[in-house]
Design a protein around this motif. Structure first.
Motif, PDB file in Angstrom:
ATOM      1  N   ARG A  41     -93.431  -8.320  69.075  1.00  0.00           N
ATOM      2  CA  ARG A  41     -94.390  -9.364  69.459  1.00  0.00           C
ATOM      3  C   ARG A  41     -95.795  -8.780  69.589  1.00  0.00           C
ATOM      4  O   ARG A  41     -96.780  -9.425  69.226  1.00  0.00           O
ATOM      5  N   TYR A  42     -95.891  -7.561  70.130  1.00  0.00           N
ATOM      6  CA  TYR A  42     -97.211  -6.926  70.211  1.00  0.00           C
ATOM      7  C   TYR A  42     -97.750  -6.618  68.811  1.00  0.00           C
ATOM      8  O   TYR A  42     -98.944  -6.813  68.535  1.00  0.00           O
TER       9      TYR A  42
ATOM     10  N   ARG B  50     -99.301  -9.494  67.260  1.00  0.00           N
ATOM     11  CA  ARG B  50    -100.608  -9.829  67.848  1.00  0.00           C
ATOM     12  C   ARG B  50    -101.671  -8.790  67.503  1.00  0.00           C
ATOM     13  O   ARG B  50    -102.784  -8.849  68.029  1.00  0.00           O
TER      14      ARG B  50
ATOM     15  N   GLU C  99    -105.531 -13.603  79.952  1.00  0.00           N
ATOM     16  CA  GLU C  99    -105.111 -14.775  79.183  1.00  0.00           C
ATOM     17  C   GLU C  99    -104.757 -15.927  80.109  1.00  0.00           C
ATOM     18  O   GLU C  99    -103.768 -15.866  80.843  1.00  0.00           O
TER      19      GLU C  99
ATOM     20  N   GLU D 243    -100.022 -10.192  81.331  1.00  0.00           N
ATOM     21  CA  GLU D 243    -100.003 -11.123  80.204  1.00  0.00           C
ATOM     22  C   GLU D 243     -98.891 -12.163  80.338  1.00  0.00           C
ATOM     23  O   GLU D 243     -98.368 -12.667  79.343  1.00  0.00           O
TER      24      GLU D 243
ATOM     25  N   GLU E 130     -98.427 -16.298  75.894  1.00  0.00           N
ATOM     26  CA  GLU E 130     -97.803 -17.089  74.831  1.00  0.00           C
ATOM     27  C   GLU E 130     -98.104 -18.576  74.943  1.00  0.00           C
ATOM     28  O   GLU E 130     -97.653 -19.361  74.109  1.00  0.00           O
TER      29      GLU E 130
ATOM     30  N   MET F 229    -106.436 -16.313  69.161  1.00  0.00           N
ATOM     31  CA  MET F 229    -106.433 -15.513  70.380  1.00  0.00           C
ATOM     32  C   MET F 229    -107.095 -14.162  70.127  1.00  0.00           C
ATOM     33  O   MET F 229    -106.928 -13.569  69.053  1.00  0.00           O
TER      34      MET F 229
ATOM     35  N   LEU G 188    -107.619 -10.051  70.452  1.00  0.00           N
ATOM     36  CA  LEU G 188    -106.660  -8.945  70.486  1.00  0.00           C
ATOM     37  C   LEU G 188    -106.297  -8.613  71.934  1.00  0.00           C
ATOM     38  O   LEU G 188    -107.093  -8.840  72.851  1.00  0.00           O
ATOM     39  N   PRO G 189    -105.106  -8.069  72.177  1.00  0.00           N
ATOM     40  CA  PRO G 189    -104.726  -7.679  73.539  1.00  0.00           C
ATOM     41  C   PRO G 189    -105.701  -6.662  74.122  1.00  0.00           C
ATOM     42  O   PRO G 189    -106.351  -5.901  73.398  1.00  0.00           O
TER      43      PRO G 189
END
Length: 478
Positions: free
Chosen positions: A157-158, A161, A247, A279, A283, A291, A293-294
């Motif tokens: 999942r990371y 993203r 987020e 986080e 989602e 969105m 970036l982390p």
């Protein structure tokens, strides 16, 4: 918050009660009982707390002893307070539907938790997990890192993203709160300062205090994070850690822009202050805008990321995780055994099944949350037009600015109308936010419209402006 069995003074209790009186003298005992009940359900009067004597309460509030006696009699009848001759009175705990708070029709609508019920896909994932359990039953069942299958799918999942991540960088935990406790144990000692947003998630603040750390608030701006404010706080406080929710920040719903992420990461890196990024709500983007970036893409190895399935899938799974550098992962694992020996296998298999093809499941959750958000916004505009708010681009709640410092009063009065709310000051480090209220949208649109209709009646009552014309439409929730 006092430890179980501690005693609270009359002066301290009066301070916690705040502006509890909403009616005239005839309603004094009912108002006082409702205010005490809210403190119990809110966790600020823990079970076992010994209450002041009636004489001390009479001096501290101040009200007549008759009012005090009547309020305590009501709380004793409900089981909230217990008394014994010669031993005084103490908090016995909330009882009854919804933790001891019932409305005028014995129906409680809980707006205190921004947590949705499970998606239908959780049940099918449980059935799939049951088929995989036999191979795990032959093992000892302990795994401080978490199942490799789940760690790999979380890492994927990371990667999706835009943040390269390996399974070795993931540690599975029993929820994000557990993850935060593990990180605090590693980084924070007694008296160490932790930068936090103001307002912020109440349980995260309590975890800092439980680790004997000192939360240092940095106020949020109307449009996001005050980078200059963080820079000043870093110079003045010398914090050991910074905790952020970039987020759909809880409770404001704000999303940190890419520019703010880059600037804030640079400030924290320069001060050599590690950053813990929550986080939990990442989602739940409800609009079409891409969105950012982390945060770890900007802060690198100085960033520890916390994740959870509680908001995206179901809180009952109690599955969270930590993403960090390999060095921090190894340090976390070396200290974890003092707290627990791993996360339950079955729940990990359930989440792994849900993450096998994650987008259809998450799309369902987002569509549901979008519909409920829009219903909440429309109802607030209709029933609470005197309040102001920004429509959040994601997350699970609307952060409302009230027409006065009446958040606690609204939460107290709302109990009499079948609503449970968290007053704004719970989201603040040292009080404040009395003119703010979080309204979660985690129930069906029909229930939300009913709840906010009731909330409009409460707001009008507290403001002393009478009741909305459609007040007679309020009734039980099916």
């Amino acid at each position: 918050m006092l430890p179980p069995g501690g005693r609270i003074s009359g002066v301290r209790l009066a301070r916690l009660l705040g502006s509890w009186r909403r009616g005239g003298a005839r309603q004094g005992s009912a108002d006082l009982a409702a205010a005490v009940r809210l403190l119990v359900t809110d966790g600020r009067l823990p079970v076992g707390t010994r209450l002041p004597s009636e004489r001390e309460l009479t001096d501290a509030l101040p009200v007549s002893r008759t009012t005090i006696t009547a309020a305590l009699d009501q709380l004793r009848a409900e089981g909230v307070v217990e008394s014994r001759r010669g031993s005084g009175s103490w908090i016995n705990g909330p009882v009854g539907t919804g933790g001891g708070i019932t409305g005028f029709d014995d129906t409680l609508i809980d707006l205190s938790r921004a947590a949705p019920p499970a998606l239908p896909s959780v049940r099918s994932a449980m059935e799939a997990a049951m088929l995989q359990m036999p191979e795990h039953l032959a093992t000892h069942g302990y795994d401080e890192r978490g199942l490799l299958l789940l760690r790999q799918r979380i890492a994927d999942r990371y990667v999706a993203r835009g943040l390269p991540t390996s399974a070795d960088q993931i540690v599975v935990t029993s929820g994000a709160q557990h993850a935060w406790a593990l990180v605090l144990r590693l980084f924070v000692g007694p008296g160490d300062r932790v930068l936090v947003e103001q307002p912020s998630y109440p349980n995260a603040l309590e975890a800092v205090r439980a680790s004997f750390g000192v939360p240092v608030p940095v106020p949020m701006l109307s449009d996001g994070w005050d980078v200059d404010g963080y820079e000043a706080a870093l110079r003045q406080a010398g914090p050991r850690l910074a905790y952020l929710i970039p987020e759909f920040q809880n409770p404001t719903g704000l999303l940190m822009s890419a520019g703010q992420r880059e600037a804030l990461s640079a400030v924290l890196r320069k001060a050599r202050t590690p950053m813990v990024v929550d986080e939990t709500l990442v989602e739940l983007s409800l609009d079409s805008a891409p969105m950012p970036l982390p945060m770890a893409a900007f802060g690198g190895d100085s960033v520890v990321t916390l994740g959870s399935a509680s908001k995206s899938h179901w809180g009952g799974l109690r599955i969270g995780w930590i993403r960090a550098s390999l060095d921090i992962v190894h340090r976390l694992l070396s200290t974890r055994a003092a707290i627990d020996l791993g996360t339950p296998v079955f729940e990990q298999l359930v989440l792994a099944a849900l993450l096998e093809t994650p987008e259809p499941v998450l799309r369902h959750r987002r569509e549901e949350a979008r519909e409920q958000r829009d219903a909440t916004v429309a109802a607030l505009l209709t029933h609470c037009p005197q309040w102001s708010f920004s429509v959040p681009a994601g997350g699970l709640g609307v952060w409302c600015t009230l027409d006065g410092p009446v958040s606690t009063r609204i939460a107290v009065v709302a109990q009499n109308h079948g609503l449970r709310l968290v007053p704004g000051p719970r989201f603040a480090v040292h009080g404040g936010c009395e003119n703010m209220l979080r309204v979660p949208y985690t129930q069906s649109s029909e229930v939300l419209r009913e709840a906010i209709g009731r909330l409009g009646v409460v707001a009008a009552s507290v403001a002393g402006t009478g009741f909305p014309a459609d007040a007679e439409l309020l009734g039980p929730v099916a």
